[in-house]
Motif scaffolding. Structure first.
Motif, PDB file in Angstrom:
ATOM      1  N   PRO A  12      43.988 111.870  77.649  1.00 30.91           N
ATOM      2  CA  PRO A  12      43.168 111.338  76.555  1.00 30.91           C
ATOM      3  C   PRO A  12      42.140 112.345  76.044  1.00 30.91           C
ATOM      4  CG  PRO A  12      42.501 110.372  78.674  1.00 30.91           C
ATOM      5  CD  PRO A  12      43.714 111.213  78.940  1.00 30.91           C
ATOM      6  N   TYR A  52      43.516 114.169  69.185  1.00 32.88           N
ATOM      7  CA  TYR A  52      43.696 113.397  70.410  1.00 32.88           C
ATOM      8  C   TYR A  52      45.009 112.633  70.379  1.00 32.88           C
ATOM      9  CZ  TYR A  52      38.722 114.216  71.236  1.00 32.88           C
ATOM     10  OH  TYR A  52      37.508 114.794  71.451  1.00 32.88           O
ATOM     11  N   PRO A  54      46.917 109.251  70.743  1.00 33.30           N
ATOM     12  CA  PRO A  54      46.371 107.924  70.353  1.00 33.30           C
ATOM     13  C   PRO A  54      46.374 106.908  71.494  1.00 33.30           C
ATOM     14  CG  PRO A  54      48.593 108.194  69.502  1.00 33.30           C
ATOM     15  CD  PRO A  54      48.258 109.490  70.197  1.00 33.30           C
ATOM     16  N   TYR A  90      44.236 104.683  72.362  1.00 36.39           N
ATOM     17  CA  TYR A  90      43.820 103.322  71.975  1.00 36.39           C
ATOM     18  C   TYR A  90      45.033 102.552  71.448  1.00 36.39           C
ATOM     19  CZ  TYR A  90      40.736  99.730  69.914  1.00 36.39           C
ATOM     20  OH  TYR A  90      40.110  98.550  69.586  1.00 36.39           O
ATOM     21  N   VAL A 138      34.200  93.480  70.129  1.00 38.03           N
ATOM     22  CA  VAL A 138      33.408  94.673  69.767  1.00 38.03           C
ATOM     23  C   VAL A 138      34.299  95.912  69.593  1.00 38.03           C
ATOM     24  CG1 VAL A 138      31.210  93.913  70.747  1.00 38.03           C
ATOM     25  CG2 VAL A 138      32.865  95.055  72.219  1.00 38.03           C
ATOM     26  N   GLN A 139      35.585  95.698  69.526  1.00 38.77           N
ATOM     27  CA  GLN A 139      36.597  96.749  69.309  1.00 38.77           C
ATOM     28  C   GLN A 139      36.977  97.561  70.540  1.00 38.77           C
ATOM     29  OE1 GLN A 139      38.391  96.475  66.651  1.00 38.77           O
ATOM     30  NE2 GLN A 139      36.931  94.908  66.044  1.00 38.77           N
ATOM     31  N   LEU A 140      36.060  97.706  71.509  1.00 43.61           N
ATOM     32  CA  LEU A 140      36.449  98.357  72.768  1.00 43.61           C
ATOM     33  C   LEU A 140      37.693  97.658  73.298  1.00 43.61           C
ATOM     34  CD1 LEU A 140      33.176  98.676  74.886  1.00 43.61           C
ATOM     35  CD2 LEU A 140      34.792 100.520  74.454  1.00 43.61           C
ATOM     36  N   LEU A 141      38.540  98.397  74.010  1.00 44.26           N
ATOM     37  CA  LEU A 141      39.728  97.785  74.597  1.00 44.26           C
ATOM     38  C   LEU A 141      39.335  96.899  75.771  1.00 44.26           C
ATOM     39  CD1 LEU A 141      41.947 100.973  74.778  1.00 44.26           C
ATOM     40  CD2 LEU A 141      42.450  98.969  73.370  1.00 44.26           C
ATOM     41  N   LEU A 199      36.594  95.364  80.034  1.00 40.67           N
ATOM     42  CA  LEU A 199      36.095  96.426  79.148  1.00 40.67           C
ATOM     43  C   LEU A 199      35.942  97.749  79.893  1.00 40.67           C
ATOM     44  CD1 LEU A 199      33.476  94.416  77.054  1.00 40.67           C
ATOM     45  CD2 LEU A 199      35.759  95.139  76.359  1.00 40.67           C
ATOM     46  N   LEU A 213      26.134  98.189  69.519  1.00 43.78           N
ATOM     47  CA  LEU A 213      27.567  97.874  69.624  1.00 43.78           C
ATOM     48  C   LEU A 213      27.730  96.367  69.463  1.00 43.78           C
ATOM     49  CD1 LEU A 213      30.518  98.495  70.206  1.00 43.78           C
ATOM     50  CD2 LEU A 213      29.962  98.689  72.634  1.00 43.78           C
ATOM     51  N   TYR A 225      30.083  99.970  65.814  1.00 47.72           N
ATOM     52  CA  TYR A 225      29.497 100.729  66.916  1.00 47.72           C
ATOM     53  C   TYR A 225      28.709 101.865  66.284  1.00 47.72           C
ATOM     54  CZ  TYR A 225      29.061 103.643  71.114  1.00 47.72           C
ATOM     55  OH  TYR A 225      28.560 104.396  72.153  1.00 47.72           O
ATOM     56  N   VAL A 243      26.915 104.899  67.009  1.00 48.46           N
ATOM     57  CA  VAL A 243      26.820 105.818  68.155  1.00 48.46           C
ATOM     58  C   VAL A 243      25.425 106.439  68.242  1.00 48.46           C
ATOM     59  CG1 VAL A 243      27.843 107.844  69.249  1.00 48.46           C
ATOM     60  CG2 VAL A 243      29.306 106.275  67.988  1.00 48.46           C
ATOM     61  N   CYS A 281      27.382 100.837  80.445  1.00 44.60           N
ATOM     62  CA  CYS A 281      27.141 100.140  79.176  1.00 44.60           C
ATOM     63  C   CYS A 281      27.045  98.624  79.416  1.00 44.60           C
ATOM     64  CB  CYS A 281      28.295 100.463  78.242  1.00 44.60           C
ATOM     65  SG  CYS A 281      28.336  99.499  76.723  1.00 44.60           S
ATOM     66  N   HIS A 316      30.115 108.580  84.050  1.00 49.67           N
ATOM     67  CA  HIS A 316      30.690 108.614  82.697  1.00 49.67           C
ATOM     68  C   HIS A 316      29.604 108.534  81.630  1.00 49.67           C
ATOM     69  CE1 HIS A 316      34.844 108.756  83.848  1.00 49.67           C
ATOM     70  NE2 HIS A 316      34.657 107.768  84.708  1.00 49.67           N
ATOM     71  N   MET A 317      28.538 107.768  81.906  1.00 45.81           N
ATOM     72  CA  MET A 317      27.447 107.692  80.936  1.00 45.81           C
ATOM     73  C   MET A 317      26.757 109.051  80.807  1.00 45.81           C
ATOM     74  SD  MET A 317      27.583 104.762  79.550  1.00 45.81           S
ATOM     75  CE  MET A 317      26.062 104.731  78.612  1.00 45.81           C
TER      76      MET A 317
END
Ligand code: B12
Ligand code: SF4
Ligand code: SF4
Length: 210
Positions: A81, A87, A89, A91, A105-108, A115, A155, A160, A162, A182, A204-205
């Motif tokens: 990824p 990238y 794809p 998603y 919220v569109q996140l997978l 999430l 978000l 979102y 950023v 998050c 990751h954050m």
């Protein structure tokens, strides 16, 4: 293959069948998405040489080594990824798997990881392998706490933003997101049923907000 993945605390997050898909390597007939398997992923990963050597991007280097080796052993091609743009794809591939969906919220949102869906790579196989049946989108029977969980309002189902997210993380008020992950991702009941450790989210954050 399941046992080979389990040895690295990885699992198949989903997959789909393909023929002549221009986004996949030529001849690929199955695409499998690969991600961390809990419990135990973080202690396993932090014992690996890529974490121990103190060099940058340990997670990406580990993913390339481990998933790249699995691909060689299987006569498959590994795809990642990261490393773009452009990238791959991921998603869209996750949506095609029928085991992850766009959340409000569109996140997978994934069937078992909620999430906290995050792929470490994908395997493009020349064979057509059996895949589990698609699941049911959890959001349809949920009070949707993800929709208003962001303390910064960055978000939401509308968008979102950023830069608003980064500004909030820079203020002292963003400490919870930085140390636990998050708040939107944590609000999901499916995320909460998945044993991801806060220390992994904090890593990751830091990568996202450096
Ligand atoms: C670029 C990117 C980002 C950009 C998004 C840019 C934008 N929206 O304008 C930024 C840096 C902001 C980002 C952030 C995050 N991302 Co991101 N990101 C990617 C990446 C590398 C490429 C996406 C892309 O451009 N694809 C090409 C276009 C043509 O395809 P697309 O489907 O239209 O892509 C869109 C979506 O992917 C979306 N998107 C990407 N990340 C995020 C995060 C959020 C919160 C939302 C709402 C949308 C979103 O924005 C893309 C462009 O519009 C993908 C990996 C991949 N190869 O797909 C991961 C990916 C989508 N991200 C992922 C993750 C985990 C995150 C973070 C949660 C990381 C973290 N902190 O742990 C953060 C969110 C921060 C937070 N609040 O926690 C996961 C998916 C998570 C999920 N459950 O949906 C992916 C699949 C990576 C992976 N390893 O699995 N990301
Ligand atoms: S909180 Fe509910 S609506 Fe939001 S992603 Fe999770 S299951 Fe779906
Ligand atoms: S990290 Fe915090 S501020 Fe950023 S989108 Fe998630 S909840 Fe909002």
């Amino acid at each position: 293959m399941k046992a080979a993945l389990e040895a690295h605390h990885l699992e198949i997050l989903g997959g789909f069948h393909a023929e002549d898909d221009p986004a996949l390597p030529k001849g690929a007939r199955t695409l499998l998405l690969i991600g961390p398997s809990e419990p135990g992923f973080w202690p396993h990963f932090t014992a690996q040489p890529e974490w121990q050597d103190g060099q940058p991007d340990p997670m990406d280097r580990w993913s390339r080594r481990v998933i790249g080796r699995l691909a060689c052993d299987l006569g498959a091609k590994a795809l990642f990824p990261f490393g773009g743009p452009p990238y791959h794809p991921f998603y869209q591939w996750a949506l095609r798997s029928g085991r992850a969906w766009a959340s409000p919220v569109q996140l997978l949102v994934h069937e078992t990881q909620g999430l906290f869906f995050s792929a470490r790579g994908a395997l493009a196989l020349k064979e057509r392998v059996e895949l589990p049946a698609p699941g049911a989108r959890p959001c349809d029977a949920c009070a949707q706490p993800c929709a208003d969980a962001c303390p910064a309002g960055a978000l939401t189902p509308a968008a979102y933003n950023v830069s608003e997210c980064h500004s909030f993380l820079d203020s002292g008020a963003g400490e919870g997101c930085l140390s636990q992950g998050c708040a939107v991702r944590r609000a999901c009941p499916v995320s909460q049923s998945y044993a991801r450790m806060e220390v992994q989210s904090a890593y990751h954050m830091r990568q996202f907000h450096r």
